[in-house]
Design an enzyme around this catalytic site. Structure first.
Site, PDB file in Angstrom:
ATOM      1  CB  CYS A 191       7.606  -0.059  -0.218  1.00 17.72           C
ATOM      2  SG  CYS A 191       8.246  -1.672  -0.679  1.00 17.72           S
ATOM      3  CD  GLU A 245       3.905  -2.644   0.490  1.00 14.86           C
ATOM      4  OE1 GLU A 245       4.999  -2.082   0.304  1.00 14.86           O
ATOM      5  OE2 GLU A 245       3.450  -2.897   1.622  1.00 14.86           O
TER       6      GLU A 245
END
Length: 528
Positions: free
Chosen positions: A277, A243
């Site tokens: 994020c 990610e």
């Protein structure tokens, strides 16, 4: 647990700093390549017996560790406060309270999806045969973790890796090594010796971990580092779930519930000082309500505390490090230079790495705060002409982690969600699903294609293994020697699939002929 600091006189130029007041923390020594390799060897030795342990037994040991973490929660709260400056409320709710719930949820998922299951076989095509599929541990999982959620961020990698029967070696961020190592240390106290371990240092240590013989990697971090990790894992032939950031948007429609929308976007834009994020970084606001929304947001954000009070309390913590502090300032300056209006904030508070909560109105796609991941307490407001305009802008963005839609019309929201090219869409809320093990957390474009959480993430930790048992003692009709009868048999079977059954009457004759041919070819004197 006491975090040791150095006096200003004793500070080294590159010493890690507490972002609240810039006092220096004692450094954590980096691990050598030999130490990294030794940690992987220890995990592999312990994993041999661990993979033979039942899932329920593994879960019980992890539950014991999770309960220990809860009992010692103030230790990790102090660690994340010293290393990252997290306010106590965020340290408690974001980092300290969730380990037992996470273990229980992951144990249920692993039990459901990793137990062996039977596969149905056609008894005519495969007589006397049975099959099952199990998911088996890969071996040792390397976890390269970020600094923003150094304890709770490990729940979705370390816990499922262990519950599926793997060993784990963690390389925490060099910016929050103590907080991540604390979790590993508590786990290690309840698990077989060597099964989990931590190695420390920067990207060079991460490279050593990849090259130390791990069997899979979980990476969370920047796009540049993530690409390098993915390339190296491909060269090594091991799975990698990566990610690599996000630049999440909130789509605010004209019929939103204004008080909840302002409160929700405030929470998800400023949680962890915006260093998440999945935090809201851009708000695409319908022009019809933009003035009211921006004014209301500005009034709320102006009342938030972004520096320690007399008792240390604050609503918004500091940026975690100088690089992030400078990046936020640069993004704000770029936006102002290109025409953005500062509604509130826009500058450091003068204490440590604290930066005032900042709303920037009338932003455009040309600005860094819209195009890039700012990762700070800054919200860029882009005024749009309706939902279609907002969806198009989200889909044109560099990242594709998550987005939210704020509206009272839930049917409309569902239709819009189908059109958003991101990994997670939330209606009238944002990002909280990242803490739910049963829901996938993934993205598109520069966010990467890695999956965290849910059964969809398990392929990083386990591989499928088929076990097939044949109870037959006779010969298979398609084994050698090959002859005319076999070819004719194949032709008839091919025709039968097209419902052309003119020669089907010959099937029993050909099957007997082939059985005699194969049996006779391989039979020797003395066979029973």
């Amino acid at each position: 647990m006491r975090i040791e600091t150095l006096s200003p006189v004793a500070q080294a130029a590159d010493a890690p700093l507490c972002p609240m007041d810039l006092s220096a923390l004692r450094e954590v020594a980096p691990s050598s390549p030999e130490q990294v390799a030794a940690a992987v060897r220890r995990a592999r030795r312990a994993q041999d017996a661990w993979r033979a342990t039942s899932i329920s037994a593994r879960a019980e040991l992890l539950r014991a560790a999770a309960k220990e973490m809860l009992a010692r929660r103030h230790e990790v709260m102090e660690l994340v406060r010293a290393e990252l400056g997290k306010p106590d409320a965020e340290a408690l709710f974001n980092e300290a309270l969730g380990p037992l719930d996470a273990v229980n949820a992951w144990a249920s998922l692993v039990q459901k999806h990793c137990d062996p299951h039977k596969v149905s076989l056609n008894p005519v095509a495969f007589p006397g045969k049975s099959a099952s599929v199990e998911r088996v541990a890969r071996g040792v999982i390397g976890v390269i973790a970020p600094w923003n959620f150094p304890a709770a961020g490990l729940y979705r990698s370390v816990f499922p890796a262990l519950l599926t029967g793997n060993g784990v070696v963690l390389k925490p961020s060099e910016r929050a090594p103590r907080s991540s190592a604390w979790l590993i240390e508590v786990l290690a106290s309840k698990l077989p010796d060597g099964l989990v371990g931590a190695v420390h240092g920067d990207g060079r240590v991460g490279q050593s971990l990849l090259d130390a013989g791990i069997d899979a990697c979980v990476f969370t971090g920047s796009v540049a580092a993530g690409r390098a990790v993915r390339v190296r894992c491909a060269e090594l032939g091991i799975p990698c779930s990566a990610e690599m950031g996000g630049n999440d948007a909130a789509i605010v429609l004209e019929d939103c519930a204004m008080p909840r929308t302002v409160a929700g976007i405030t929470a998800w834009a400023l949680n962890n000082a915006g260093q998440a994020c999945g935090g809201v970084e851009v708000a695409y606001v319908d022009q019809a309500i933009a003035d009211a929304f921006v004014a209301r947001l500005g009034r709320a954000w102006s009342r938030l505390r972004a520096a320690p009070g007399r008792r240390g309390e604050t609503d918004v913590g500091p940026l975690s490090n100088r690089a992030q502090f400078e990046k936020v300032q640069a993004h704000v300056a770029d936006a102002v230079a290109k025409g953005a209006k500062v509604v509130c904030g826009g500058a450091p508070t003068g204490v440590g790495y604290y930066f005032a909560p900042t709303v920037l109105d009338r932003c455009t796609d040309a600005m860094d705060v819209v195009r890039e991941e700012t990762f700070g307490p800054v919200l860029a407001v882009v005024r749009v002409e309706g939902a279609a305009d907002a969806v198009a802008r989200v889909n044109a963005g560099r990242y594709g982690l998550g987005a939210s839609i704020w509206t009272r019309d839930l049917d409309r929201a569902k239709r819009l969600a189908e059109r958003l090219d991101v990994g997670v869409v939330t209606v009238n809320n944002h990002a909280f699903t990242g803490a739910i093990p049963s829901l996938p957390w993934s993205g598109t474009r520069d966010t990467g294609f890695g999956v965290a959480n849910s059964e969809h993430s398990l392929s990083t930790f386990v591989r499928p293994k088929a076990v097939v048992i044949d109870r037959g003692e006779g010969m298979e009709i398609y084994w050698p020697p090959y002859d005319r009868a076999l070819l004719e048999l194949g032709d008839i079977l091919s025709d039968a699939q097209r419902a052309v059954l003119g020669r089907a009457w010959k099937l029993p004759l050909l099957l007997r002929e082939r059985a005699r041919a194969v049996t006779g070819f391989f039979r020797e004197e003395g066979d029973r």
